[in-house]
Scaffold this active site. Structure first.
Site, PDB file in Angstrom:
ATOM      1  N   HIS A   1       0.830  -1.158   0.055  1.00 20.22           N
ATOM      2  CA  HIS A   1      -0.080   0.047  -0.076  1.00 20.22           C
ATOM      3  C   HIS A   1       0.707   1.122   0.126  1.00 20.22           C
ATOM      4  O   HIS A   1       2.036   1.244   0.238  1.00 20.22           O
ATOM      5  CB  HIS A   1      -0.810  -0.020   1.379  1.00 20.22           C
ATOM      6  CG  HIS A   1      -2.358  -0.843   1.065  1.00 20.22           C
ATOM      7  ND1 HIS A   1      -2.157  -2.177   1.197  1.00 20.22           N
ATOM      8  CD2 HIS A   1      -3.442  -0.489   0.599  1.00 20.22           C
ATOM      9  CE1 HIS A   1      -3.411  -2.567   0.937  1.00 20.22           C
ATOM     10  NE2 HIS A   1      -4.100  -1.527   0.737  1.00 20.22           N
TER      11      HIS A   1
ATOM     12  N   LYS B   1      -1.383   4.806   4.701  1.00 20.42           N
ATOM     13  CA  LYS B   1      -2.248   3.977   5.557  1.00 20.42           C
ATOM     14  C   LYS B   1      -1.954   3.807   6.635  1.00 20.42           C
ATOM     15  O   LYS B   1      -0.692   3.615   7.216  1.00 20.42           O
ATOM     16  CB  LYS B   1      -2.235   2.491   4.770  1.00 20.42           C
ATOM     17  CG  LYS B   1      -3.237   1.758   4.976  1.00 20.42           C
ATOM     18  CD  LYS B   1      -3.307   0.545   4.105  1.00 20.42           C
ATOM     19  CE  LYS B   1      -4.410  -0.426   4.668  1.00 20.42           C
ATOM     20  NZ  LYS B   1      -5.669   0.058   4.960  1.00 20.42           N
TER      21      LYS B   1
HETATM   22  N1  LIG Z   1     -13.107  -0.951   1.229  1.00 20.97           N
HETATM   23  C1  LIG Z   1     -12.331  -0.345   0.243  1.00 20.97           C
HETATM   24  O1  LIG Z   1     -12.314  -0.893  -0.972  1.00 20.97           O
HETATM   25  C2  LIG Z   1     -11.473   0.660   0.561  1.00 20.97           C
HETATM   26  C3  LIG Z   1     -11.222   0.926   2.153  1.00 20.97           C
HETATM   27  N2  LIG Z   1     -10.413   1.737   2.387  1.00 20.97           N
HETATM   28  C4  LIG Z   1     -10.357   2.298   3.876  1.00 20.97           C
HETATM   29  O2  LIG Z   1     -11.054   3.412   3.986  1.00 20.97           O
HETATM   30  C5  LIG Z   1     -10.774   4.151   5.238  1.00 20.97           C
HETATM   31  C6  LIG Z   1     -10.249   5.601   4.607  1.00 20.97           C
HETATM   32  O3  LIG Z   1      -9.443   5.456   3.824  1.00 20.97           O
HETATM   33  P1  LIG Z   1      -8.931   6.966   3.079  1.00 20.97           P
HETATM   34  O4  LIG Z   1      -9.960   7.547   2.339  1.00 20.97           O
HETATM   35  O5  LIG Z   1      -7.758   6.511   2.269  1.00 20.97           O
HETATM   36  O6  LIG Z   1      -8.317   7.735   4.576  1.00 20.97           O
HETATM   37  P2  LIG Z   1      -8.104   9.077   4.514  1.00 20.97           P
HETATM   38  O7  LIG Z   1      -7.182   9.354   5.757  1.00 20.97           O
HETATM   39  O8  LIG Z   1      -7.537   9.666   3.399  1.00 20.97           O
HETATM   40  O9  LIG Z   1      -9.656   9.901   4.848  1.00 20.97           O
HETATM   41  C7  LIG Z   1     -10.213   9.536   6.048  1.00 20.97           C
HETATM   42  C8  LIG Z   1     -11.209  10.679   6.179  1.00 20.97           C
HETATM   43  O10 LIG Z   1     -12.020  10.376   7.312  1.00 20.97           O
HETATM   44  C9  LIG Z   1     -12.344  11.812   8.141  1.00 20.97           C
HETATM   45  N3  LIG Z   1     -12.910  11.377   9.367  1.00 20.97           N
HETATM   46  C10 LIG Z   1     -12.294  11.057  10.502  1.00 20.97           C
HETATM   47  N4  LIG Z   1     -13.222  10.731  11.420  1.00 20.97           N
HETATM   48  C11 LIG Z   1     -14.422  11.134  10.751  1.00 20.97           C
HETATM   49  C12 LIG Z   1     -15.786  11.147  11.374  1.00 20.97           C
HETATM   50  N5  LIG Z   1     -16.064  10.869  12.613  1.00 20.97           N
HETATM   51  N6  LIG Z   1     -16.794  11.603  10.405  1.00 20.97           N
HETATM   52  C13 LIG Z   1     -16.389  11.663   9.288  1.00 20.97           C
HETATM   53  N7  LIG Z   1     -15.237  11.751   8.639  1.00 20.97           N
HETATM   54  C14 LIG Z   1     -14.203  11.415   9.631  1.00 20.97           C
HETATM   55  C15 LIG Z   1     -11.157  12.359   7.958  1.00 20.97           C
HETATM   56  O11 LIG Z   1     -11.290  13.750   8.346  1.00 20.97           O
HETATM   57  P3  LIG Z   1      -9.972  14.451   8.843  1.00 20.97           P
HETATM   58  O12 LIG Z   1      -8.865  14.391   7.775  1.00 20.97           O
HETATM   59  O13 LIG Z   1     -10.472  15.536   9.311  1.00 20.97           O
HETATM   60  O14 LIG Z   1      -9.599  13.773   9.991  1.00 20.97           O
HETATM   61  C16 LIG Z   1     -10.529  11.764   6.668  1.00 20.97           C
HETATM   62  O15 LIG Z   1     -10.918  12.852   5.747  1.00 20.97           O
HETATM   63  C17 LIG Z   1      -9.384   3.273   5.651  1.00 20.97           C
HETATM   64  O16 LIG Z   1      -9.803   2.640   6.958  1.00 20.97           O
HETATM   65  C18 LIG Z   1      -8.926   2.604   4.508  1.00 20.97           C
HETATM   66  O17 LIG Z   1      -8.215   1.531   4.947  1.00 20.97           O
HETATM   67  C19 LIG Z   1      -9.714   2.756   1.621  1.00 20.97           C
HETATM   68  C20 LIG Z   1      -9.808   2.341   0.234  1.00 20.97           C
HETATM   69  C21 LIG Z   1     -10.723   1.321  -0.294  1.00 20.97           C
HETATM   70  O1  LIG Z   2      -6.098   2.137   2.948  1.00 19.79           O
HETATM   71  C1  LIG Z   2      -6.138   1.927   1.866  1.00 19.79           C
HETATM   72  O2  LIG Z   2      -5.718   2.355   1.124  1.00 19.79           O
HETATM   73  C2  LIG Z   2      -7.159   0.545   1.475  1.00 19.79           C
HETATM   74  N1  LIG Z   2      -7.735   0.112   2.382  1.00 19.79           N
HETATM   75  C3  LIG Z   2      -8.214  -1.175   2.270  1.00 19.79           C
HETATM   76  C4  LIG Z   2      -7.757  -2.276   3.062  1.00 19.79           C
HETATM   77  O3  LIG Z   2      -7.248  -2.014   4.149  1.00 19.79           O
HETATM   78  O4  LIG Z   2      -7.589  -3.472   2.564  1.00 19.79           O
HETATM   79  C5  LIG Z   2      -8.872  -1.618   0.861  1.00 19.79           C
HETATM   80  C6  LIG Z   2      -7.776  -1.272   0.037  1.00 19.79           C
HETATM   81  O5  LIG Z   2      -6.694  -2.164   0.432  1.00 19.79           O
HETATM   82  C7  LIG Z   2      -7.053   0.241  -0.044  1.00 19.79           C
END
Ligand SMILES: NC(=O)C1=CN([C@@H]2O[C@H](COP(=O)(O)OP(=O)(O)OC[C@H]3O[C@@H](n4cnc5c(N)ncnc54)[C@H](OP(=O)(O)O)[C@@H]3O)[C@@H](O)[C@H]2O)C=CC1
Ligand SMILES: O=C(O)C1=N[C@H](C(=O)O)C[C@H](O)C1
Length: 239
Positions: free
Chosen positions: A125, A129
């Site tokens: 990744h 992350k």
């Molecule tokens: N299932 C899938 O296909 C995928 C899953 N993921 C997962 O999704 C999650 C997010 O990933 P990613 O977008 O890259 O992470 P980021 O860190 O880029 O974004 C997370 C966001 O959540 C916000 N946040 C934190 N607390 C809250 C809350 N209480 N309510 C609303 N928003 C909140 C943060 O705001 P602030 O910055 O202001 O704290 C930030 O903008 C991770 O757990 C990742 O592993 C990611 C990609 C694909």
């Molecule tokens: O944090 C990410 O970027 C991602 N998170 C998910 C995970 O933990 O598996 C999904 C994907 O791999 C991207």
């Protein structure tokens, strides 16, 4: 992910984006805006509270955030059951990975697992992350472990006596290795070995848009799936 999902929903002809929620906002805004479905891509520390709040509001949830355990998923099932008994049917879909290549890789790995003596998982990744191993790798290793147990396979052969920290995390008895590298997005490699042969299943998400068809599919499907569904493979009829 939040911004990418908002753009995908806005571009979908059969959907309307009615609210955007950031850290610190009141989730009641979601229901007040008339949302049928909320999508949660936040952080492991808050996602469970968000989903319980959405269930209380009667809003279906599609969740991509990592960090879920059997215990936290059990609490959701109990909450959804109480809500259903009160007459409100809510659906929650949690998918460790919405990328179609990742869902297929996990499905193929689960099918292959019982035929191989050795199995290990490598997830790779971007360095921003916050959690390791990835939710995808944890889900993959769990499915491999289940298939191995059902086939009566024991532990993968391993003569390691020292230096266990170099052998990765132990997820249900399957070794999982996490790489963090600038330039990567989200990638997984599942390695299977037998005497004289190897099977490698690899998937690559080069861009966050790769998760969007799966997220949109989840939004469309969750409204007609009351209770908790874990894994997009169930929605794609692959399980
Ligand atoms: N299932 C899938 O296909 C995928 C899953 N993921 C997962 O999704 C999650 C997010 O990933 P990613 O977008 O890259 O992470 P980021 O860190 O880029 O974004 C997370 C966001 O959540 C916000 N946040 C934190 N607390 C809250 C809350 N209480 N309510 C609303 N928003 C909140 C943060 O705001 P602030 O910055 O202001 O704290 C930030 O903008 C991770 O757990 C990742 O592993 C990611 C990609 C694909
Ligand atoms: O944090 C990410 O970027 C991602 N998170 C998910 C995970 O933990 O598996 C999904 C994907 O791999 C991207």
């Amino acid at each position: 992910m939040g911004a990418t999902v908002c753009a995908a929903v806005e571009a979908a002809p059969d959907m309307e984006l009615v609210a955007r929620i950031d850290a610190g906002d009141d989730l009641a805004q979601v229901a007040a805006a008339g949302a049928q479905v909320a999508v949660d891509f936040t952080v492991p520390a808050v996602t469970e509270d968000n989903v319980h709040a959405l269930i209380d509001l009667g809003v279906h949830a599609v969740v991509g955030t990592t960090g879920w355990t059997d215990v936290s998923r059990g609490r959701l099932v109990a909450h959804l059951g109480r809500k259903a008994a009160e007459g409100t049917s809510v659906g929650v879909l949690i998918a460790p990975n919405f990328g179609l290549s990742a869902v297929l890789a996990m499905t193929f790995a689960a099918k292959a697992a019982r035929y191989f003596e050795s199995a290990e998982v490598i997830e790779l990744h971007h360095p921003n992350k916050v959690d390791a191993p990835s939710g995808t790798a944890t889900h993959t290793a769990g499915a491999i472990a289940k298939a191995r147990a059902e086939a009566g396979l024991g532990a993968s052969p391993d003569a390691t006596e020292s230096g266990w920290e170099a052998r990765g995390a132990d997820v249900d008895g399957v070794r999982v290795h996490a790489v963090r590298l600038r330039g990567l997005v989200a990638h997984e490699e599942i390695l299977f070995g037998n005497e004289g042969e190897q099977l490698v299943i690899r998937q690559d998400s080069f861009d966050r848009v790769s998760f969007m068809p799966g997220v949109l599919l989840g939004i469309r499907e969750v409204v007609s799936r009351p209770g908790l569904t874990v894994g997009l493979e169930n929605v794609m009829d692959l399980s």
